[in-house]
Write a protein that holds these residues in place. Structure first.
Motif, short mmCIF file in Angstrom:
data_model
loop_
_atom_site.label_atom_id
_atom_site.label_comp_id
_atom_site.label_asym_id
_atom_site.label_seq_id
_atom_site.Cartn_x
_atom_site.Cartn_y
_atom_site.Cartn_z
N TRP A 57 0.86 -1.32 0.02
CA TRP A 57 0.05 0.02 -0.05
C TRP A 57 0.76 1.34 0.13
N THR A 58 2.03 1.36 0.40
CA THR A 58 2.84 2.40 0.66
C THR A 58 3.80 2.42 -0.80
N VAL A 59 3.64 1.41 -1.65
CA VAL A 59 4.62 1.52 -2.67
C VAL A 59 3.97 2.65 -3.90
N PRO A 60 5.06 3.13 -4.35
CA PRO A 60 4.53 4.12 -5.29
C PRO A 60 3.51 3.79 -6.35
N VAL A 61 2.60 4.44 -6.90
CA VAL A 61 1.68 4.05 -7.68
C VAL A 61 2.13 3.75 -9.17
N GLU A 62 3.32 4.27 -9.58
CA GLU A 62 4.10 3.91 -10.71
C GLU A 62 4.74 2.56 -10.61
N TYR A 63 4.79 1.79 -9.56
CA TYR A 63 5.36 0.72 -9.30
C TYR A 63 4.38 -0.24 -8.93
N GLY A 64 3.21 -0.07 -9.12
CA GLY A 64 2.09 -1.02 -8.84
C GLY A 64 1.48 -1.06 -7.16
N LEU A 98 9.31 1.82 3.00
CA LEU A 98 8.78 2.17 1.69
C LEU A 98 8.34 3.38 1.69
N LEU A 99 7.41 4.06 2.32
CA LEU A 99 6.88 5.33 2.23
C LEU A 99 8.25 6.37 2.43
N HIS A 100 9.18 6.06 3.18
CA HIS A 100 10.24 6.93 3.43
C HIS A 100 11.14 7.02 2.27
N LEU A 101 11.26 5.85 1.53
CA LEU A 101 11.97 5.73 0.24
C LEU A 101 11.37 6.67 -0.96
N ARG A 102 9.94 6.16 -0.78
CA ARG A 102 9.58 7.09 -1.87
C ARG A 102 9.49 8.45 -1.63
N GLU A 103 9.37 8.87 -0.66
CA GLU A 103 9.41 10.33 -0.26
C GLU A 103 10.75 10.97 -0.45
N THR A 104 11.75 10.29 -0.25
CA THR A 104 12.93 10.90 -0.22
C THR A 104 14.15 10.38 -1.30
N GLY A 105 13.74 9.42 -2.00
CA GLY A 105 14.89 9.16 -3.10
C GLY A 105 16.02 8.64 -2.55
N ALA A 106 15.87 8.02 -1.25
CA ALA A 106 17.13 7.46 -0.81
C ALA A 106 17.77 6.41 -1.68
N PHE A 107 17.20 5.68 -2.33
CA PHE A 107 17.72 4.64 -3.30
C PHE A 107 18.05 5.26 -4.40
N CYS A 116 10.67 -2.42 -5.33
CA CYS A 116 9.08 -2.17 -5.34
C CYS A 116 8.63 -3.39 -6.06
N GLU A 117 9.16 -3.64 -7.12
CA GLU A 117 8.32 -4.89 -8.04
C GLU A 117 8.29 -6.04 -7.24
N SER A 118 9.32 -6.36 -6.58
CA SER A 118 9.51 -7.55 -5.73
C SER A 118 8.23 -7.61 -4.54
N VAL A 119 8.25 -6.38 -4.17
CA VAL A 119 7.00 -6.38 -3.04
C VAL A 119 5.69 -6.44 -3.79
N VAL A 120 5.36 -5.91 -5.01
CA VAL A 120 4.12 -5.78 -5.62
C VAL A 120 3.83 -7.34 -6.00
N LYS A 121 4.85 -7.84 -6.57
CA LYS A 121 4.72 -9.38 -7.48
C LYS A 121 5.01 -10.66 -6.47
#
Length: 398
Positions: A57-64, A98-107, A116-121
């Protein structure tokens, strides 16, 4: 469970998701005593969270994912903790990071996309494991004794991490290490299958979080899974967020306190000893304790959700300025949670000590919150520094 979110005013999709986490909480509540007594990890709870889709649920929309807000994430975390604090705290690190990484671009972008794809799939889970036996909490600034040695194509890492919550179910582990020969700290993404989990977690409270030690023995990490090497001039985060994601911690402990409040309220409203013509809820000192619980919860939850809403609409610069207040919520909420559970036990009386009732578990679980970051002394110091900085800035404008 009482409606504590004003759900009628929430968007339909948020209400639907709250129904999912409410149902999960009720299921987890039934399983919690068994896992607490055994001190084992609730794999079936984690599987239910994956099946429900919660882990993405906290994964960015663009990654599913759904890209839900911090405010909504806290609602779900609080709800889950009303069922089982251990499960809520454990999964909170995953959704929060995941929310933190989404907001900060730390990765690096490609690495974040892959995670993110591994989380979603696949339902993959991630956490950061930085605490070590010799350094204590990374929030104190200790230098990692875990060592990363540069080799062709990547690094080889050796060391030991403690308090590695969710470790039995993780796919990805973010570890910090001192880079040999450079004397700088790096952060690396390690697969759980490449480390050894040593089952050391046997504690008073939060017994089912799986916060064991992880041991890295010459683990190879390819260059593409290097998160950052913190050399001079290198920023760990592109968009600092003031660590607002850590509000999942106070949300968890407030959820436990709400569960204790609910139990005490129901008990007081229905228990009538043969010495009274009415339930004990009408006894003045019991009524006062119930009121004290409500006030403590109201104060802590109001600040929690107010700051979450401010985070969701703030710029990176504004979020950094809010950081002392994020810490203040943690201190206020965890101390309030301890006080609320104590009051609930006083309302119920000696029966609250029985392991047949959930209150003694709540009593033990909320104490763990006092040891989650940031520590109270750090919070008070940061608040003081922020206040003095505001005074100085005001004086300079005169």
């Amino acid at each position: 469970m009482y409606d504590i979110y004003g759900e009628a005013a929430l968007p339909a999709d948020v209400r639907d998701r709250l129904r999912i986490t409410r149902d999960l909480a009720q299921t987890f509540h039934q399983r919690a005593p068994e896992h607490d007594r055994a001190g084992d990890f609730p794999f079936e709870n984690i599987e239910d969270l994956k099946m429900s889709g919660y882990v993405r649920w906290t994964v960015p929309v663009e990654y599913g994912g759904l890209g839900i807000s911090l405010e909504e994430m806290l609602m779900h975390q609080e709800m889950l903790a009303r069922g089982d604090g251990s499960t809520a705290l454990a999964i909170g690190w995953h959704v929060g990071i995941l929310l933190h990484l989404r907001e900060t671009g730390a990765f690096p972008d490609e690495l974040f996309r892959m995670v993110c794809e591994s989380v979603v799939k696949e339902g993959a889970l991630i956490n950061s494991c930085a605490t070590e036996p010799a350094t204590g909490s990374p929030s104190r600034g200790g230098k990692p004794e875990t060592i990363a040695v540069k080799v062709p194509g990547g690094y080889r890492i050796t060391g030991r991490k403690t308090f590695s919550t969710l470790s039995p179910a993780l796919t990805w582990i973010m570890v910090t290490a001192t880079v040999a020969d450079e004397d700088v700290v790096g952060q690396f993404l390690v697969r759980q299958e490449d480390v050894e989990i040593v089952e050391t977690w046997d504690t008073l409270g939060m017994r089912a979080t799986g916060s064991h030690d992880i041991v890295l023995k010459d683990v190879f990490v390819p260059d593409e899974r290097v998160i950052v090497i913190q050399r001079p001039g290198v920023k760990a985060e592109r968009r600092p967020d003031g660590s607002g994601w850590l509000l999942h911690i106070p949300a968890c402990y407030l959820g436990i306190a709400l569960a204790a409040r609910d139990f005490a309220l129901e008990y007081a409203a229905t228990y009538r000893p043969n010495t009274l013509p009415h339930p004990i809820a009408e006894v003045p000192h019991v009524e006062q304790k119930l009121g004290e619980m409500e006030l403590k919860l109201l104060a802590a939850r109001t600040l929690l959700y107010d700051l979450a809403r401010r985070f969701d609409t703030a710029s990176p610069e504004e979020r950094v300025q809010l950081q002392p207040q994020f810490g203040a919520v943690k201190t206020l909420a965890t101390n309030a949670a301890n006080q609320v559970v104590d009051l609930a036990m006083r309302v119920v009386g000696g029966r609250s000590l029985s392991r047949a009732l959930p209150l003694e578990r709540y009593y033990r679980d909320v104490r763990a919150g006092l040891h989650n970051p940031p520590m109270d002394d750090v919070v008070y110091r940061n608040l003081a520094k922020a206040a003095l900085a505001r005074r100085t800035a005001k004086e300079e404008k005169r």
